[in-house]
Scaffold this active site. Sequence first.
Site, PDB file in Angstrom:
ATOM      1  N   GLU A  93       0.894  -1.261  -0.119  1.00 33.76           N
ATOM      2  CA  GLU A  93       0.135  -0.015   0.197  1.00 33.76           C
ATOM      3  C   GLU A  93       0.860   1.476  -0.101  1.00 33.76           C
ATOM      4  OE1 GLU A  93      -2.211  -0.657   3.770  1.00 33.76           O
ATOM      5  OE2 GLU A  93      -2.329   1.449   3.889  1.00 33.76           O
ATOM      6  N   CYS A 106       3.928   8.627   0.108  1.00 37.20           N
ATOM      7  CA  CYS A 106       4.385   7.745   1.398  1.00 37.20           C
ATOM      8  C   CYS A 106       4.383   6.104   0.816  1.00 37.20           C
ATOM      9  CB  CYS A 106       3.273   7.513   2.501  1.00 37.20           C
ATOM     10  SG  CYS A 106       3.939   6.498   3.743  1.00 37.20           S
ATOM     11  N   CYS A 113       6.505  -6.748   7.533  1.00 39.04           N
ATOM     12  CA  CYS A 113       7.841  -5.693   8.285  1.00 39.04           C
ATOM     13  C   CYS A 113       8.134  -7.059   9.493  1.00 39.04           C
ATOM     14  CB  CYS A 113       7.182  -4.767   8.594  1.00 39.04           C
ATOM     15  SG  CYS A 113       8.786  -3.754   9.717  1.00 39.04           S
ATOM     16  N   CYS A 117       6.545  -3.790  15.834  1.00 38.29           N
ATOM     17  CA  CYS A 117       6.241  -2.573  16.897  1.00 38.29           C
ATOM     18  C   CYS A 117       4.882  -3.018  17.356  1.00 38.29           C
ATOM     19  CB  CYS A 117       6.354  -1.354  16.327  1.00 38.29           C
ATOM     20  SG  CYS A 117       8.209  -0.822  15.842  1.00 38.29           S
ATOM     21  N   CYS A 120       1.674  -1.048  15.358  1.00 35.85           N
ATOM     22  CA  CYS A 120       1.677  -1.145  14.042  1.00 35.85           C
ATOM     23  C   CYS A 120       1.084  -2.284  13.371  1.00 35.85           C
ATOM     24  CB  CYS A 120       3.361  -0.947  13.601  1.00 35.85           C
ATOM     25  SG  CYS A 120       3.292  -0.893  11.835  1.00 35.85           S
ATOM     26  N   GLY A 160       7.123  -1.522   6.145  1.00 33.25           N
ATOM     27  CA  GLY A 160       8.346  -2.109   6.201  1.00 33.25           C
ATOM     28  C   GLY A 160       9.681  -1.115   6.830  1.00 33.25           C
ATOM     29  N   GLU A 161      10.685  -1.770   6.955  1.00 32.71           N
ATOM     30  CA  GLU A 161      11.816  -1.040   7.695  1.00 32.71           C
ATOM     31  C   GLU A 161      12.770  -0.807   6.687  1.00 32.71           C
ATOM     32  OE1 GLU A 161      12.716   0.728  10.403  1.00 32.71           O
ATOM     33  OE2 GLU A 161      14.609   0.784   9.490  1.00 32.71           O
ATOM     34  N   SER A 192      12.217   6.828   7.178  1.00 33.24           N
ATOM     35  CA  SER A 192      12.017   6.632   8.423  1.00 33.24           C
ATOM     36  C   SER A 192      12.463   5.456   8.988  1.00 33.24           C
ATOM     37  CB  SER A 192      10.406   6.828   8.473  1.00 33.24           C
ATOM     38  OG  SER A 192      10.127   6.945  10.258  1.00 33.24           O
ATOM     39  N   SER A 215      11.970   6.756  14.413  1.00 36.02           N
ATOM     40  CA  SER A 215      10.826   6.637  15.328  1.00 36.02           C
ATOM     41  C   SER A 215      11.333   6.148  16.886  1.00 36.02           C
ATOM     42  CB  SER A 215      10.173   5.320  14.908  1.00 36.02           C
ATOM     43  OG  SER A 215       9.745   5.590  13.494  1.00 36.02           O
ATOM     44  N   LEU A 216      10.975   7.420  17.571  1.00 39.54           N
ATOM     45  CA  LEU A 216      11.587   7.423  18.962  1.00 39.54           C
ATOM     46  C   LEU A 216      10.510   6.513  19.809  1.00 39.54           C
ATOM     47  CD1 LEU A 216      14.055   8.230  20.534  1.00 39.54           C
ATOM     48  CD2 LEU A 216      13.044  10.603  20.649  1.00 39.54           C
ATOM     49  N   HIS A 217       9.199   7.134  19.913  1.00 44.31           N
ATOM     50  CA  HIS A 217       7.988   6.887  20.692  1.00 44.31           C
ATOM     51  C   HIS A 217       8.227   6.575  22.176  1.00 44.31           C
ATOM     52  CE1 HIS A 217       6.825   6.495  16.647  1.00 44.31           C
ATOM     53  NE2 HIS A 217       7.037   5.400  16.193  1.00 44.31           N
ATOM     54  N   ASN A 291      -2.557   6.081  15.686  1.00 38.70           N
ATOM     55  CA  ASN A 291      -3.769   5.383  14.859  1.00 38.70           C
ATOM     56  C   ASN A 291      -4.168   4.065  15.465  1.00 38.70           C
ATOM     57  OD1 ASN A 291      -5.386   6.215  12.547  1.00 38.70           O
ATOM     58  ND2 ASN A 291      -3.430   6.915  11.956  1.00 38.70           N
ATOM     59  N   CYS A 334      -0.547   2.890   8.648  1.00 41.25           N
ATOM     60  CA  CYS A 334       0.508   1.803   7.947  1.00 41.25           C
ATOM     61  C   CYS A 334      -0.007   0.577   8.148  1.00 41.25           C
ATOM     62  CB  CYS A 334       1.808   1.787   8.636  1.00 41.25           C
ATOM     63  SG  CYS A 334       2.374   3.505   9.042  1.00 41.25           S
TER      64      CYS A 334
HETATM   65  N1  SAH Z   1       9.895   1.055   9.750  1.00 43.00           N
HETATM   66  C1  SAH Z   1      10.133   2.505   9.685  1.00 43.00           C
HETATM   67  C2  SAH Z   1       9.110   3.219   8.791  1.00 43.00           C
HETATM   68  C3  SAH Z   1       7.615   2.749   8.677  1.00 43.00           C
HETATM   69  S1  SAH Z   1       6.640   3.190  10.043  1.00 43.00           S
HETATM   70  C4  SAH Z   1      10.002   3.125  11.119  1.00 43.00           C
HETATM   71  O1  SAH Z   1       9.723   2.408  11.863  1.00 43.00           O
HETATM   72  O2  SAH Z   1      10.053   4.393  11.439  1.00 43.00           O
HETATM   73  C5  SAH Z   1       6.520   5.186   9.998  1.00 43.00           C
HETATM   74  C6  SAH Z   1       5.744   5.961  10.951  1.00 43.00           C
HETATM   75  O3  SAH Z   1       4.646   5.407  11.325  1.00 43.00           O
HETATM   76  C7  SAH Z   1       6.902   5.197  12.237  1.00 43.00           C
HETATM   77  O4  SAH Z   1       7.331   6.301  12.850  1.00 43.00           O
HETATM   78  C8  SAH Z   1       5.899   4.132  12.772  1.00 43.00           C
HETATM   79  O5  SAH Z   1       6.292   4.179  14.239  1.00 43.00           O
HETATM   80  C9  SAH Z   1       4.773   4.977  12.612  1.00 43.00           C
HETATM   81  N2  SAH Z   1       3.327   4.059  13.051  1.00 43.00           N
HETATM   82  C10 SAH Z   1       3.137   2.841  12.694  1.00 43.00           C
HETATM   83  N3  SAH Z   1       2.041   2.485  13.082  1.00 43.00           N
HETATM   84  C11 SAH Z   1       1.308   3.689  13.826  1.00 43.00           C
HETATM   85  C12 SAH Z   1      -0.044   3.561  14.085  1.00 43.00           C
HETATM   86  N4  SAH Z   1      -0.774   2.725  14.365  1.00 43.00           N
HETATM   87  N5  SAH Z   1       0.067   4.993  14.593  1.00 43.00           N
HETATM   88  C13 SAH Z   1       0.753   6.141  14.665  1.00 43.00           C
HETATM   89  N6  SAH Z   1       2.026   5.769  13.852  1.00 43.00           N
HETATM   90  C14 SAH Z   1       2.368   4.595  13.569  1.00 43.00           C
END
Ligand code: SAH
Length: 346
Positions: A93, A106, A113, A117, A120, A160-161, A192, A215-217, A291, A334
């Site tokens: 997608e 995007c 992946c 996480c 995700c 994907g990463e 990212s 992606s810090l989180h 999300n 995603c």
């Molecule tokens: N694997 C890479 C790129 C893909 S995800 C990464 O981890 O950065 C792109 C961004 O969307 C990342 O910051 C990821 O953590 C975030 N993301 C994925 N699922 C999400 C969700 N359900 N809500 C908010 N952000 C999300």
Amino acid sequence: MEKKEIKSLTIEELTEEMKARGYPAFRGKQIYQWIHERLADSFEEMTVLSKDMRKELKERYRIARLEPVQVLVSKVDGTRKYLFALEDGNIIESVWMRYKHGTSVCISSQVGCRMGCTFCASTLDGLERDLLPAEMLEQVYQIQKDTGERVSHVVVMGSGEPMDNLDNLLAFIKILSGPGGLHISQRNITVSTCGIVPGILKLSEEGLQITLALSLHGPDDQVRRKLMPIAGRYPLPEVLEACRTYFLKTGRRVTFEYSLVRGVNDHPSHAHALARLLKGQQGHVNLIPVNPVRERGLSQPDRRQVDGFKNILEKSGINATIRREMGRDINGACGQLRKSFLQKRG
Ligand code: SAH
């Protein structure tokens, strides 16, 4: 003999191939431009080439192409979500968004992946396979053809990463931004990553001007590990050190993405800790209310909590923005659209 995929070759590689077949070097450049500038999908279209040459090319090479299987258009802001079929039947997608400064696509970098996480949807079924450079490019090409508008920005933030598919990613960036193709400015390309340190360090050596998003989180390893298994492999100090190296080598500020998850990483104390962590780091924070993914049971904080989080960062001198939500009515973060499509298909 298996045919070689030609859309994944850089201009240098393609020129070398043609020279090796006894053609003048300019033929390589010409074919490259047909594929990456005129977005040709077949050798038949390349009418400047002789019939014999087209026939030979067809016997030796294939041109990867994605087949659009579904497009959802938001009534709110025109955001378009695409599902594409790869030639082996896999589904990926991509998203098209219009902003004041241009249009942005995007893209996905892998089918599925393996990073795991917890919030995700892309990782729910693990990794299927890496995408070829051509399959990353095709997401941009197909969307530009479909919308009829020049794509100005590309973000590798779909499924994907990207650092788990680094060689193909690098070829993709070179072809997307180099001469003879769509010539998208590297400054308008963002990659990212969840924080794979060797990948960030390798990327910083490539002499590119792209933006790195991390992606810090979470403000510390304990919180990060709750959301991202990869945090157990690369501790935060090492990840931030790699981001500093990226800035020093490229002069490009890093974007720190922070998805806010209610009750996990959204407390004011997390905001204070985040501000301390990023003090002196060149970059800014992008806050994303998570999300909700049905399979995951996580929810987003309310708006006041999000605003409060941002205020704490700003008062501490850290630039922060809250990501505007696009395509609300066709939502699914995603990998969610793909997931529901695959579930329906059975
Ligand atoms: N694997 C890479 C790129 C893909 S995800 C990464 O981890 O950065 C792109 C961004 O969307 C990342 O910051 C990821 O953590 C975030 N993301 C994925 N699922 C999400 C969700 N359900 N809500 C908010 N952000 C999300």
